[in-house]
Design a protein around this motif. Structure first.
Motif, short mmCIF file in Angstrom:
data_model
loop_
_atom_site.label_atom_id
_atom_site.label_comp_id
_atom_site.label_asym_id
_atom_site.label_seq_id
_atom_site.Cartn_x
_atom_site.Cartn_y
_atom_site.Cartn_z
N THR A 39 0.84 -1.20 0.00
CA THR A 39 0.00 0.00 0.00
C THR A 39 0.87 1.25 0.00
OG1 THR A 39 -0.03 0.21 2.39
CG2 THR A 39 -1.72 -1.19 1.40
N ARG A 40 0.16 2.36 -0.23
CA ARG A 40 0.81 3.66 -0.26
C ARG A 40 1.50 3.99 1.07
NH1 ARG A 40 -2.05 8.92 -2.78
NH2 ARG A 40 -2.37 10.00 -0.83
N GLU A 41 0.85 3.64 2.18
CA GLU A 41 1.42 3.93 3.50
C GLU A 41 2.74 3.18 3.68
OE1 GLU A 41 -2.06 3.93 3.41
OE2 GLU A 41 -1.71 6.09 3.68
N ARG A 45 6.34 4.90 4.19
CA ARG A 45 7.10 4.76 5.42
C ARG A 45 8.48 4.15 5.16
NH1 ARG A 45 4.42 1.11 8.28
NH2 ARG A 45 2.42 2.01 7.72
N ALA A 46 8.51 3.14 4.31
CA ALA A 46 9.76 2.40 4.12
C ALA A 46 10.77 3.18 3.28
CB ALA A 46 9.45 1.05 3.47
N LEU A 47 10.30 3.92 2.28
CA LEU A 47 11.24 4.46 1.29
C LEU A 47 11.23 5.97 1.19
CD1 LEU A 47 10.42 1.88 -1.48
CD2 LEU A 47 12.57 2.02 -0.24
N ILE A 250 -13.82 8.47 -9.53
CA ILE A 250 -13.56 8.61 -8.11
C ILE A 250 -12.19 8.02 -7.80
CG2 ILE A 250 -14.41 8.13 -5.80
CD1 ILE A 250 -16.63 9.43 -7.11
N MET A 251 -11.36 8.80 -7.11
CA MET A 251 -10.02 8.34 -6.76
C MET A 251 -9.88 8.16 -5.27
SD MET A 251 -7.49 10.47 -9.23
CE MET A 251 -6.16 9.34 -8.86
N ARG A 252 -9.04 7.21 -4.90
CA ARG A 252 -8.77 6.96 -3.48
C ARG A 252 -7.32 6.52 -3.33
NH1 ARG A 252 -11.73 2.34 0.10
NH2 ARG A 252 -10.97 3.09 2.10
N GLU A 253 -6.59 7.23 -2.52
CA GLU A 253 -5.19 6.90 -2.26
C GLU A 253 -4.41 6.64 -3.53
OE1 GLU A 253 -5.08 3.87 0.65
OE2 GLU A 253 -5.90 5.16 2.21
N GLY A 254 -4.61 7.50 -4.50
CA GLY A 254 -3.82 7.41 -5.73
C GLY A 254 -4.36 6.46 -6.77
N ARG A 255 -5.40 5.73 -6.43
CA ARG A 255 -5.93 4.80 -7.42
C ARG A 255 -7.34 5.19 -7.83
NH1 ARG A 255 -3.03 0.24 -8.18
NH2 ARG A 255 -1.32 -0.08 -6.70
N ILE A 256 -7.70 4.85 -9.06
CA ILE A 256 -9.06 5.09 -9.53
C ILE A 256 -9.94 3.94 -9.04
CG2 ILE A 256 -10.51 5.17 -11.58
CD1 ILE A 256 -8.27 6.64 -12.99
#
Ligand code: ATP
Ligand code: MG
Lengths: 394, 282
Positions: A39-41, A45-47, A250-256
């Motif tokens: 996921t985006r989170e 966090r990692a990179l 509709i988009m959510r966390e970078g995804r359609i």
């Protein structure tokens, strides 16, 4: 390539990442993790890499208004700005069609990019992005000036576009002398001036107060009828999206998460996230008479053969109507007089139906192509407001 | 042997190195410095002579008209006229013209160098970082320190005065230009990019106009800093309003000191009011 003929703008598997840490190889590592389904989170966090947009596929048809919606930070602006490469996709294509062939704006050379920006794609900004030291005229002519167009030719085009947005008398004013609504009209005129066929609008009306916002939405729709631009429009307001969009994404966390017509979104949300947007829409301008009315064919019959609409009775051929055995005149919306029943088109909004009901004190009749098909009385209106009718809309 | 004694005995040759550098430069670059001295000196002194050849009252009228043309303010035009008449009245006209031409030359030079350098710094943070300590040094190093090598290289006269002035004043336009350009809102630059502007178009049509008030503030600062150097310029033989101050100091003349001091302040006020950016005016 015939596929270029319908769509003017197409995003294909677009990934846009922002490197916050400037660590070498971070982007590549992030892409690998993205492909592995993280996921985006987790990636953030990692990179120290922000996933702005991931795996976006969207085609915008010639002449349509396509609206991008989503919560703050969902990547709407990022995707929109990829269309003129203010943000450059790390992967994927952003294709601009000219009716014959595609051009990938994400990978084309700088000269081609500038030519596209000068002639094909214009942009309207949320904070207007006008140059404060210039007059309205010179702001509108900015794009043409960049092309190296002679001032005398520019002047005529600018005058025409100012006329278009209703600011003909303000050409020599400075930007700060104008209200917000007028400033955004200048922004619109500037975008129209280059005759670009693709318009990118990033929350263009969000900085305006609600009244002016609605007015400008109407004006945009009006202009669009004449100009037939291909518009990609970012909004965080579901009512605005339903009002002006021919397609909504509709988009959510970078995804359609869903793309479809306003009806698709309103009636068939794919998940709770989308449904949540719909739940907060304002029904008054969005729901139409067709979704509110009781249809004549569903009404029970009274012993005397009339259709039973509660307090009102209607002849089966819908030629006459009575209340408490008193016959009432039936008048179309435009020619309505007090004491008569008003007939409205099926596309009239709930808000206007309520206003008519309030003024006449009588139920409102609904017609489709000149034929009376249903009626809206208090019970129908209340039911629509409670949300019962919403999922019958369209 | 005490440790501090040992430290003192092994002196790091900072001063000696600088002296050697100046010596080498003088030996091998003498022709260049002579050319600079002659040409710059010729121009500056030429301008002074030209200003002095004109009738003072004609210049007063011209300055008044210029002030009105630039600022459209009757009050300011009157201030300029009265100020210049007062200078004539006090008998410092010649010195004022010499100072004006020195300031004019150093300011033109500072702006010609400072604005492009400021732009470059705004676009290249690395360059800005590298330049930062040098600019600090130029503004904090006591003027008399670099006056010595300037004297060796350029001799006595207008040119060493001008060079000290420039060293002291040039950081202002560099810094102000850099700050002005760096503060241009990102959204305006993006508006330019979105409509297909080239890098050069963005500079000329967006960054420079947006930074203009700051650049103008840099110009005003530059003039003020140059003016504050007149006394030091006079010490190395440049003409101008510094000369009577130095003379008054040497002969302990209170009246002459105050007279020339007032004239310098008056000149500063007039130049500041005419040149400062419009927004902060009034
Ligand atoms: N230039 C950038 N550098 C780093 N991160 C960025 C950049 N632009 C956007 N982002 C990040 O990408 C994500 C998506 O941002 P974006 O601006 O596209 O959101 P949005 O949907 O337009 O939100 P809003 O409604 O607040 O405008 C956010 O987490 C944002 O912090
Ligand atoms: Mg945004």
């Amino acid at each position: 390539m015939s596929e270029g003929i319908n769509a003017a703008l197409e995003f294909r598997n677009v990934d846009i990442l922002f490197d916050r840490g400037n660590r070498r190889g971070a982007i590549e590592a992030a892409l690998a993790r993205l492909d592995a389904g993280e996921t985006r989170e987790e990636i953030g966090r990692a990179l120290k890499v922000t996933v702005g947009v991931a795996g976006a596929n969207l085609a915008v048809a010639r002449g349509e208004i396509s609206v991008l919606m989503g919560l703050s930070g969902s990547g709407k602006s990022t995707l929109l700005r990829a269309a003129n490469r203010l943000n450059r996709p790390i992967r994927g294509e952003v294709r601009i069609g000219n009716g014959l062939a595609w051009l990938d704006i994400a990978r084309c050379d700088d000269d081609t990019l500038r030519t596209l920006r000068k002639t094909r794609i214009a942009m309207v900004f949320q904070q207007f992005g006008l140059l404060p030291w210039r007059t309205v005229r010179d702001n509108v002519g900015f794009g043409l000036e960049l092309r190296g167009m002679a001032p005398s030719i520019r002047r005529d085009i600018v005058a025409e576009k100012l006329e278009l947005v209703g600011l003909a008398n303000w050409a020599d004013a400075h930007v700060h002398e104008l209200s917000g609504g007028m400033q955004q009209r200048v922004g619109l005129a500037r975008a129209f001036a280059t005759d670009a066929d693709i318009l990118l609008m990033d929350e263009p009306f969000s900085a305006l107060d609600p009244l002016i916002r609605r007015k400008l939405q109407d004006e945009l729709l009006d202009l669009q009828k004449r100009l037939k631009k291909t518009i990609l429009f970012v909004s965080h307001d579901i009512d605005e999206a339903l009002k002006i969009g021919s397609r909504i994404t509709i988009m959510r966390e970078g995804r359609i998460v869903q793309t479809g017509t306003p009806d698709d979104i309103a009636l068939r949300p794919v998940d709770d996230y989308v449904a949540e947007f719909i739940r907060h829409m304002n029904p008054l301008p969005t729901i139409v008479a067709a979704a509110v009315m009781r249809r004549f064919q569903d009404l029970p019959r009274r012993p005397d053969g009339m259709l039973d609409g509660g307090r009102i009775a209607i002849a089966p051929d819908a030629a006459t109507a009575t209340i408490a055995d008193r016959a009432l005149a039936i008048r179309p919306h435009g020619a309505w007089t007090q004491g008569a029943l008003c007939v409205v088109p099926a596309q009239l909004s709930l808000g206007e139906i309520i206003a008519l009901r309030q003024r006449s004190g009588l139920p409102v009749l609904v017609e489709v192509e000149g034929r009376l098909v249903g009626l809206c009385d208090d019970a129908d209106i209340l039911q629509a407001l409670c949300g019962e009718a919403r999922f019958r809309a369209g | 042997m005490a440790p501090e004694q040992w430290i003192a005995e092994h002196k790091i040759p900072v001063g000696a190195v600088m002296a050697a550098v100046v010596d080498v430069v003088r030996k091998h670059g003498l022709g260049v410095f002579d050319v600079i001295t002659d040409s710059v000196g010729f121009c500056a002194d030429g301008l002074t002579t030209l200003l002095l050849d004109l009738p003072p009252l004609l210049l007063v009228v011209a300055a008044m008209a210029g002030a009105w043309f630039l600022r459209r303010s009757v009050g300011l035009a009157a201030l300029v006229a009265l100020g210049l008449l007062f200078i004539i009245n006090q008998g410092y006209w010649n010195e004022t013209m010499a100072t004006l031409s020195l300031i004019l030359f150093s300011t033109v030079f500072c702006m010609a160098v400072g604005v492009p350098l400021g732009i470059a710094c705004a676009h290249r943070p690395r360059l800005a970082q590298a330049l930062q300590p040098l600019l600090d040094l130029m503004q904090t190093l006591p003027t008399f320190v670099y006056l010595i090598p300037t004297l060796i290289l350029f001799g006595l006269g207008t040119v060493p005065g001008m060079i000290s002035t420039i060293i002291f004043a040039v950081p202002a336009p560099i810094r102000m230009t850099q700050m002005g350009i760096a503060r241009v809102p990102r959204s305006l630059i993006e508006a330019g990019e979105a409509f297909g502007a080239t890098g050069r178009q963005i500079l000329w049509k967006i960054e420079l106009p947006a930074a203009l008030p700051m650049i103008q503030a840099g110009l005003t600062q530059c003039i003020m800093l140059s003016l504050s150097m007149v006394v030091i310029a006079a010490l190395v033989g440049a003409g101008g309003l510094g000369v009577p101050v130095v003379r008054a100091l040497n002969t302990v003349q209170v009246d002459a000191g105050f007279e020339s001091g007032f004239v310098i302040v008056l000149l500063a006020i007039m130049l500041d009011r005419v040149c400062r950016p419009k927004d902060s005016a009034s």
